[in-house]
Design a protein around this motif. Structure first.
Motif, PDB file in Angstrom:
ATOM      1  N   GLN B 184      38.623  -2.496 -10.976  1.00  0.00           N
ATOM      2  CA  GLN B 184      39.982  -1.632 -10.756  1.00  0.00           C
ATOM      3  C   GLN B 184      40.748  -1.106 -11.700  1.00  0.00           C
ATOM      4  OE1 GLN B 184      41.458  -0.763  -7.866  1.00  0.00           O
ATOM      5  NE2 GLN B 184      39.671  -0.695  -6.963  1.00  0.00           N
ATOM      6  N   GLU B 186      39.528  -0.883 -14.584  1.00  0.00           N
ATOM      7  CA  GLU B 186      38.595  -0.628 -15.415  1.00  0.00           C
ATOM      8  C   GLU B 186      38.911   1.294 -15.434  1.00  0.00           C
ATOM      9  OE1 GLU B 186      34.044  -0.825 -15.438  1.00  0.00           O
ATOM     10  OE2 GLU B 186      34.721  -1.942 -16.727  1.00  0.00           O
ATOM     11  N   ALA B 187      38.866   1.592 -13.562  1.00  0.00           N
ATOM     12  CA  ALA B 187      39.345   2.423 -12.229  1.00  0.00           C
ATOM     13  C   ALA B 187      40.631   3.316 -13.344  1.00  0.00           C
ATOM     14  CB  ALA B 187      39.255   2.540 -10.970  1.00  0.00           C
ATOM     15  N   SER B 188      41.348   2.745 -13.203  1.00  0.00           N
ATOM     16  CA  SER B 188      42.878   2.368 -13.509  1.00  0.00           C
ATOM     17  C   SER B 188      42.817   3.361 -15.140  1.00  0.00           C
ATOM     18  CB  SER B 188      44.362   1.480 -13.600  1.00  0.00           C
ATOM     19  OG  SER B 188      43.453   1.203 -11.992  1.00  0.00           O
ATOM     20  N   THR B 189      42.348   2.093 -16.503  1.00  0.00           N
ATOM     21  CA  THR B 189      41.975   3.048 -17.437  1.00  0.00           C
ATOM     22  C   THR B 189      41.621   4.520 -17.201  1.00  0.00           C
ATOM     23  OG1 THR B 189      41.573   0.735 -17.958  1.00  0.00           O
ATOM     24  CG2 THR B 189      41.507   1.989 -19.947  1.00  0.00           C
ATOM     25  N   ALA B 190      40.453   4.740 -16.690  1.00  0.00           N
ATOM     26  CA  ALA B 190      39.722   5.846 -16.556  1.00  0.00           C
ATOM     27  C   ALA B 190      40.479   6.617 -17.139  1.00  0.00           C
ATOM     28  CB  ALA B 190      38.538   5.666 -15.740  1.00  0.00           C
ATOM     29  N   LEU B 191      41.855   6.921 -15.937  1.00  0.00           N
ATOM     30  CA  LEU B 191      42.520   7.790 -15.433  1.00  0.00           C
ATOM     31  C   LEU B 191      43.497   8.071 -15.973  1.00  0.00           C
ATOM     32  CD1 LEU B 191      42.290   6.918 -11.817  1.00  0.00           C
ATOM     33  CD2 LEU B 191      41.957   9.043 -12.399  1.00  0.00           C
ATOM     34  N   GLY B 192      43.454   6.784 -17.140  1.00  0.00           N
ATOM     35  CA  GLY B 192      44.706   7.372 -18.230  1.00  0.00           C
ATOM     36  C   GLY B 192      45.672   6.120 -18.226  1.00  0.00           C
ATOM     37  N   MET B 193      45.977   4.941 -17.286  1.00  0.00           N
ATOM     38  CA  MET B 193      46.841   4.719 -17.204  1.00  0.00           C
ATOM     39  C   MET B 193      46.912   3.966 -18.577  1.00  0.00           C
ATOM     40  SD  MET B 193      47.257   3.236 -13.246  1.00  0.00           S
ATOM     41  CE  MET B 193      47.361   4.472 -12.061  1.00  0.00           C
ATOM     42  N   SER B 194      47.958   3.180 -19.065  1.00  0.00           N
ATOM     43  CA  SER B 194      48.359   2.457 -19.726  1.00  0.00           C
ATOM     44  C   SER B 194      47.450   0.826 -19.380  1.00  0.00           C
ATOM     45  CB  SER B 194      49.267   1.949 -20.246  1.00  0.00           C
ATOM     46  OG  SER B 194      50.799   1.904 -19.450  1.00  0.00           O
TER      47      SER B 194
END
Lengths: 253, 313
Positions: B184, B186-194
């Protein structure tokens, strides 16, 4: 023209374990690169290095001419602050083996999450684009469904739409069909083929040799952290030159 | 050629089987009811319970005010504790070693010493620190407060309860955060979230499902822990009022203990209702079971337009 992805002897180790031992390759704009190889060969690690989910230990990795994960200043490299790394990732879409959809958000909410909160797109715009993307992956009627109510294939298609919502210039696929029932693999590959035909640059880690043969411009066979063989997929699949490639292909084909 | 009719009426008749009987359940229920009735009869006829006194004081002004004070202590202390607990938990899991250490030391101290001792200590704060000055160290001060001249036992009680509880809440919240799969974030990080946004938008909302049940426990536990604020000393809470203010004057502890118990039970019941709705809200998307609304929509689609049901699988 600068290639979309350029890797120069990329190395990655976890402690004493060397996973990547010098990967050099290029992916041109609009090209599809498929990476195959036995598990543990470093394919996924390399993919994760491209959007800096893993930090490269040696060598250089460029996306669209930008060095990933570091800032070059004279002869030195500086670790990139998290904010700058996040900014680089915005333009790189990633699709995971286990989808990793947000279970507490509906299909549409999954898709509009990052455009609204990372890019600051207006909600009405993001919703319109999100619905558009759902239609593109053939799931218009599932906008209000939660991930747990979707089949694996449908979840993966939503995940692809979610990545596309950020308008990436590069898409990374980490074994996107490996967790799917055989009858659902086709629908996901179909979406990916369409994407490739529209000119998206893609790096795909996969075990689907049929897809690689049909869609890829370049096939890379990896084993033990190195690129053993690469070239046009038909050639590599029909006439593997290396003994290890032959052995691997004889098992999977 | 066969024509498949999908309308429900054409299928075989619905099964109408004789339901399984459970005679022993009935026997057990009857036995328990008899025992309960006997106990109630015994309690009602036993003069030592002092039921007239119970009835007289149940809605006494001082008692209801005490119940209200207790509820206020609970709510304020818990709100503060949850807010601070989130901060401590996030600090504990943050990549920043300074935050991690601060959080660890806080937990070490506040979980490692008894709440009663902490409350006594908070009561002594005006003795330890007579004045509160806000300003530049060794320079001019802008705000000057004389702590001893203020009467702030209620405030000190809240602070004492909240700071202690925050340490426990931090661990509950940390457990909740750790229960969210790595994919979860990881997916957020990959979307560019801080990192912060990933916590706020992806991880914490999912952690809530794990956090709420033990937090409900903590709220109810806090309701009863407020009876310790006499250590501060704050004496206007429910237990303080019933035991010291009333019972010790009229020499009838039993009916007033029952009065206090009744109010604690009543407030707990209200809190449990709140917990039920919170849990329902945060469990959205957690199961593949469809909501009543979605089921209705699908059933409608099945009746009207057969192709609409194709996506139901």
């Amino acid at each position: 023209m600068t290639p979309m992805v350029k890797a120069e002897s990329v190395c990655k180790s976890f402690g004493a374990l060397h996973v990547l031992k010098g990967i050099t390759l290029e992916v041109g704009r609009g090209e599809v690169l498929c990476m195959v190889g036995p598990s543990g060969s470093g394919k996924s690690t390399f993919l994760r290095c491209i959007n800096h989910l893993e930090q490269v230990n040696a060598g250089r990795l460029y996306v669209d001419g930008d060095l990933i994960g570091y800032r070059e200043g004279g002869t030195k490299l500086y670790e990139m602050p998290p904010r700058a790394a996040a900014k680089q990732r915005r333009d790189i879409g990633m699709v995971f083996q286990h989808f990793n959809l947000f279970p507490h958000r509906t299909a549409l909410e999954n898709i509009i999450e990052a455009p609204i909160h990372v890019k600051g797109v207006k909600k009405t715009e993001a919703v319109a684009r999100g619905k558009d993307l759902l239609e593109q992956v053939g799931l218009s009627e599932k906008a209000t469904a939660y991930p747990a109510q979707l089949s694996g294939g449908q979840q993966q298609r939503v995940a692809i739409a979610r990545a596309l919502a950020m308008n990436p210039k590069l898409m990374l696929f980490d074994e996107p069909t490996s967790a799917l029932d055989p009858e659902l693999v086709g629908e996901v590959l179909g979406v990916m083929k369409k994407l490739a035909s529209e000119g998206m640059t893609m790096v795909v880690v996969t075990h689907e040799m049929g897809f690689a043969r049909e869609v890829a411009n370049q096939l890379v066979f990896m084993d033990g952290g190195v690129v053993v063989e690469s070239g046009p997929p038909r050639e590599v699949l029909a006439n593997p030159k290396h003994e290890r490639t032959k052995e691997f292909l004889s098992k999977v084909l | 050629m066969t024509v498949v009719d999908t309308s429900p009426s054409a299928g075989p008749a619905a099964i109408d089987a004789v339901p399984l009987r459970h005679p022993w359940r009935w026997v057990a229920a009857v036995v328990i009811i008899i025992l309960v009735v006997l106990f109630l009869y015994g309690a009602a006829t036993n003069e030592a319970y002092g039921w007239p006194t119970y009835a007289k004081y149940l809605f006494d002004r001082r008692v209801t005010q005490g119940a209200w004070n207790t509820l206020q202590l609970t709510v304020y202390a818990m709100v503060l504790a949850i807010a601070l607990g989130v901060v401590l938990a996030v600090m504990r899991l943050s990549p920043n070693p300074v935050f991690r250490s601060v959080s660890w030391v806080y937990l070490w101290i506040f979980r490692g010493t008894p709440i009663y001792v902490q409350l006594v200590f908070w009561g002594l704060v005006p003795t330890l620190y007579k004045n509160l000055q806000l300003g530049i160290p060794f320079g001019p001060s802008f705000v000057h407060i004389n702590l001893q001249s203020l009467s702030i036992p209620f405030l000190l009680a809240i602070v004492g309860l909240a700071l202690n509880e925050a340490a426990y809440m931090a661990e509950i919240i940390r457990a909740g955060i750790s229960s969210v799969p790595e994919g979860q974030s990881e997916a957020s990080t990959a979307l560019g979230m801080s990192w912060g946004m990933t916590m706020r938008r992806t991880v914490l909302p999912q952690a809530m499902r794990v956090i709420i049940p033990p937090t409900g426990n903590e709220v109810i536990s806090m309701l009863k822990t407020t009876s310790l604020v006499t250590a501060v000393p704050y004496t206007l809470d429910l237990y303080g009022i019933t035991s010291r203010e009333i019972a010790s004057r009229i020499f009838e502890p039993i009916p007033l203990l029952l009065v206090a118990a009744t109010w604690y039970l009543a407030v707990t019941s209200v809190l449990m209702v709140g917990q039920f709705y919170l849990e329902r809200y945060f469990s959205r998307g957690a199961t593949r079971k469809l909501t009543t609304k979605q089921l209705e929509a699908l059933a409608k689609a099945q009746m009207g337009e057969p192709h609409g049901a194709a996506g139901a699988g």
